[in-house]
Design an enzyme around this catalytic site. Sequence first.
Site, PDB file in Angstrom:
ATOM      1  N   CYS A 103       4.060  -2.272  -6.935  1.00 52.08           N
ATOM      2  CA  CYS A 103       4.906  -2.631  -8.224  1.00 52.08           C
ATOM      3  C   CYS A 103       4.496  -3.787  -8.726  1.00 52.08           C
ATOM      4  O   CYS A 103       4.820  -3.880 -10.601  1.00 52.08           O
ATOM      5  CB  CYS A 103       6.183  -2.221  -7.300  1.00 52.08           C
ATOM      6  SG  CYS A 103       7.217  -1.412  -6.878  1.00 52.08           S
ATOM      7  N   HIS A 114      11.307   4.966  -8.432  1.00 52.52           N
ATOM      8  CA  HIS A 114      10.386   5.463  -8.593  1.00 52.52           C
ATOM      9  C   HIS A 114      10.036   5.930  -7.625  1.00 52.52           C
ATOM     10  O   HIS A 114       9.300   5.641  -6.358  1.00 52.52           O
ATOM     11  CB  HIS A 114       9.638   4.065  -9.304  1.00 52.52           C
ATOM     12  CG  HIS A 114       9.727   3.087 -10.644  1.00 52.52           C
ATOM     13  ND1 HIS A 114       9.930   1.832 -10.544  1.00 52.52           N
ATOM     14  CD2 HIS A 114      10.202   3.416 -11.568  1.00 52.52           C
ATOM     15  CE1 HIS A 114      10.472   1.481 -11.268  1.00 52.52           C
ATOM     16  NE2 HIS A 114      10.374   2.618 -12.575  1.00 52.52           N
TER      17      HIS A 114
END
Length: 295
Positions: free
Chosen positions: A274, A178
């Site tokens: 996150c 990511h």
Amino acid sequence: MITTPTILLVEPTFYDVSYSINPWMDPASWARDPRGMHRNATRAFESLHAALQQAGFTVEAAPGAPGLPDMVFPANAAVVLDGRAVLARFRYPQRRGEEVPFEQIFENLRQRGLLDEVTTLPEGCYQEGAGDCIWDAGRGHFWAGFGPRSSRVAADAMSAHFDREVVALELATEQSYHLDVCFCPLSGGEVLYYPPAFTEASLRDLRARVPAHLRIEATEDDLRHFSVNAVNLHDQVVMTRTTPHLRAELGGRGYHLREVDLSPFMLSGGGAYCMTLRLDRSSGVTAAAGAAAAA
Ligand code: ARG
């Protein structure tokens, strides 16, 4: 919509590491002591919650759901700007089940007036939320990661939806699956990033937009500590226990670090960013950051 710094967390009640969809995930380590690991995760979550409040955030905590351990990473659940949330479409079946409970969570936030709108992306692409679509407040645009998880076309869909520029950066490795693992814009206009995570072309695009004095290059050690995955508000930076390099680099630029031991979540490939989702992001460019970015 809300305009004060507000962050969504998801409680770790059902958190574990029971499958592996990124190279950091280590189910075998978890399985050696699941109860102890879970206890540590709960403690780590509470420390993160407290650090975010101390940094100036209001925290909204939502419940997780059984069988969906990665719901503790709400950065992947949606992209939010100006009170408008676009729900994620997950690439891996292991996480797809999160889409329904997260829709419920966001719908609930809408009913309470914290969001104005909750929508979905067009079919046929993957997009893993703010983990792969990061708002740069100073520059007034999104940076989108694509490759391992989110699709390239999702960046265009986000741009059309929010009517904002989206700079798409291709991720070259599974280690940085990511964008938020390897890229973090800061309030003073700096960008903390890990160069080997990007393709040559993406690195060129990034460097063309961020002048050298605002580029902070993370080392492999910084990446392994999950410290690029940081949450920033003004001069506050909430992050994992970090490295001497980043303590000096960020401290020297006037940032105040709040380090939290998030090792139980690093075992799933996640750090502080996150585990959070900003609900109050607005497209109005902040004066201080805008000036720094333009300098
Ligand atoms: N185990 C999760 C996954 O692989 C970790 C997600 C971390 N989130 C993030 N935004 N980097 O999907």
